[in-house]
Each structure stands twice: as structure tokens, then as C-alpha cells.
Design a protein around this motif. Structure first.
Motif, short mmCIF file in Angstrom:
data_model
loop_
_atom_site.label_atom_id
_atom_site.label_comp_id
_atom_site.label_asym_id
_atom_site.label_seq_id
_atom_site.Cartn_x
_atom_site.Cartn_y
_atom_site.Cartn_z
N GLU A 50 0.81 -1.22 0.00
CA GLU A 50 0.00 0.00 0.00
C GLU A 50 0.85 1.27 0.00
O GLU A 50 0.31 2.37 -0.02
CB GLU A 50 -0.93 0.04 1.23
N ALA A 51 2.16 1.14 0.04
CA ALA A 51 3.03 2.32 0.12
C ALA A 51 2.83 3.21 -1.11
O ALA A 51 2.71 2.72 -2.23
CB ALA A 51 4.49 1.90 0.23
N ALA A 52 2.80 4.52 -0.89
CA ALA A 52 2.61 5.48 -1.98
C ALA A 52 3.86 5.59 -2.85
O ALA A 52 3.76 5.91 -4.03
CB ALA A 52 2.25 6.85 -1.41
N THR A 53 5.02 5.30 -2.28
CA THR A 53 6.29 5.43 -2.99
C THR A 53 7.02 4.09 -2.94
O THR A 53 7.05 3.44 -1.91
CB THR A 53 7.17 6.52 -2.36
N SER A 54 7.61 3.70 -4.06
CA SER A 54 8.38 2.47 -4.09
C SER A 54 9.80 2.77 -4.58
O SER A 54 10.08 3.86 -5.08
CB SER A 54 7.72 1.43 -5.00
N ILE A 55 10.67 1.79 -4.40
CA ILE A 55 12.06 1.90 -4.86
C ILE A 55 12.23 0.91 -6.00
O ILE A 55 11.79 -0.24 -5.91
CB ILE A 55 13.04 1.59 -3.71
N ILE A 56 12.88 1.36 -7.07
CA ILE A 56 13.17 0.48 -8.20
C ILE A 56 14.67 0.19 -8.18
O ILE A 56 15.49 1.11 -8.23
CB ILE A 56 12.80 1.14 -9.55
N LEU A 57 15.02 -1.08 -8.08
CA LEU A 57 16.42 -1.50 -8.10
C LEU A 57 16.83 -1.74 -9.55
O LEU A 57 16.29 -2.62 -10.22
CB LEU A 57 16.61 -2.78 -7.28
N HIS A 58 17.78 -0.93 -10.02
CA HIS A 58 18.27 -1.02 -11.39
C HIS A 58 19.73 -1.47 -11.38
O HIS A 58 20.47 -1.20 -10.43
CB HIS A 58 18.22 0.34 -12.09
N ASN A 59 20.15 -2.10 -12.45
CA ASN A 59 21.53 -2.52 -12.63
C ASN A 59 22.36 -1.29 -13.01
O ASN A 59 22.21 -0.74 -14.10
CB ASN A 59 21.60 -3.58 -13.74
N LYS A 60 23.22 -0.86 -12.09
CA LYS A 60 24.01 0.36 -12.28
C LYS A 60 24.88 0.30 -13.54
O LYS A 60 24.93 1.26 -14.31
CB LYS A 60 24.89 0.60 -11.05
#
Length: 127
Positions: A50-60
Motif C-alpha cells: 500500500e506504500a505510496a512510494t516504491s524503490i526500483i532496483l536497477h543494474n548500475k
């Protein structure tokens, strides 16, 4: 008009290790995992569904090749918790590097490091 912060891009060296850190040690959930079949893969994580903000893990490394103009540095993120002492002890017991608890005008804060030694902060905030 912007209504909310939707996603934060976090560029990491090892997506699987980063996802493991955030889910197993920090209690986040994997919301989705995408792979375009051409090497572009990302993992969406958040403290809850339900979080309004998420984190996207990308390959640096891949992003650096695709878009060399991007700043791939770690964003300075401030997380909130309702029980700072419990979280501090939980993270310490999981062998996560944590800084000292500091009293700031806005509340008590400490920082912690992920598995790639990126540092983030947590503030006690009763909602």
C-alpha cells in the motif's frame, strides 16, 4: 501538477543481493519484477503493497552504458518509523551497519548501510 513521489530509482551493483537485503533484513516486499528480455531488468520494492512510494532496483552498470549522462549516485533517502529504538536494535542484531542515534530538531534519527555500503537515514515519526 505532481501529486506524489511515485518511484525512486536506486542503481545497484547486484540487484539480487540488493533485493535480498531490502526484503530479508529491512522487511520490504517485492511489488513487481520486470525483465524486457534484452538485459533490462528491474525490481520494484516497498515497505508494503500500500506504500505510496516504491524503490526500483536497477543494474548500475547497464544503466551507465545506456544513459551515461545520468547521475547514478545513491539518493539521500529518509525513512520514517514509529519505533526507532526497536528498529535500531533489530538492524543491529541483523549485523547491519548502523550509526548513532542523533537528536535532531525534527526528531531522533540514525543512519544505516545496505549491502553495498550505501547509507540511508531513519527518523522516528508518529503518524
Amino acid at each position: 501538477m505532481i501529486s506524489k513521489v511515485g518511484q525512486i530509482m536506486l542503481y545497484v551493483n547486484n540487484q539480487d543481493e540488493a533485493a535480498k537485503f531490502w526484503t530479508e533484513k529491512m522487511g520490504f516486499s517485492v511489488i513487481s519484477e520486470e525483465d524486457n528480455g534484452q538485459g533490462m531488468r528491474w525490481i520494484q520494492i516497498a515497505p508494503s503493497n500500500e506504500a505510496a512510494t516504491s524503490i526500483i532496483l536497477h543494474n548500475k552498470e547497464l544503466i551507465a552504458k545506456m544513459a551515461p549522462e545520468l547521475n547514478l549516485g545513491t539518493p539521500s533517502l529518509m525513512f520514517f518509523t514509529e519505533n526507532l529504538d526497536k528498529l535500531y536494535n533489530d538492524l543491529s542484531n541483523k549485523n547491519i551497519t548502523v550509526g548513532e542515534i542523533v537528536n535532531m530538531p525534527s526528531g531522533r534519527v540514525f543512519n544505516f548501510a545496505d549491502s553495498e555500503e550505501n547509507y540511508f537515514a531513519v527518523m522516528e515519526k508518529n503518524e
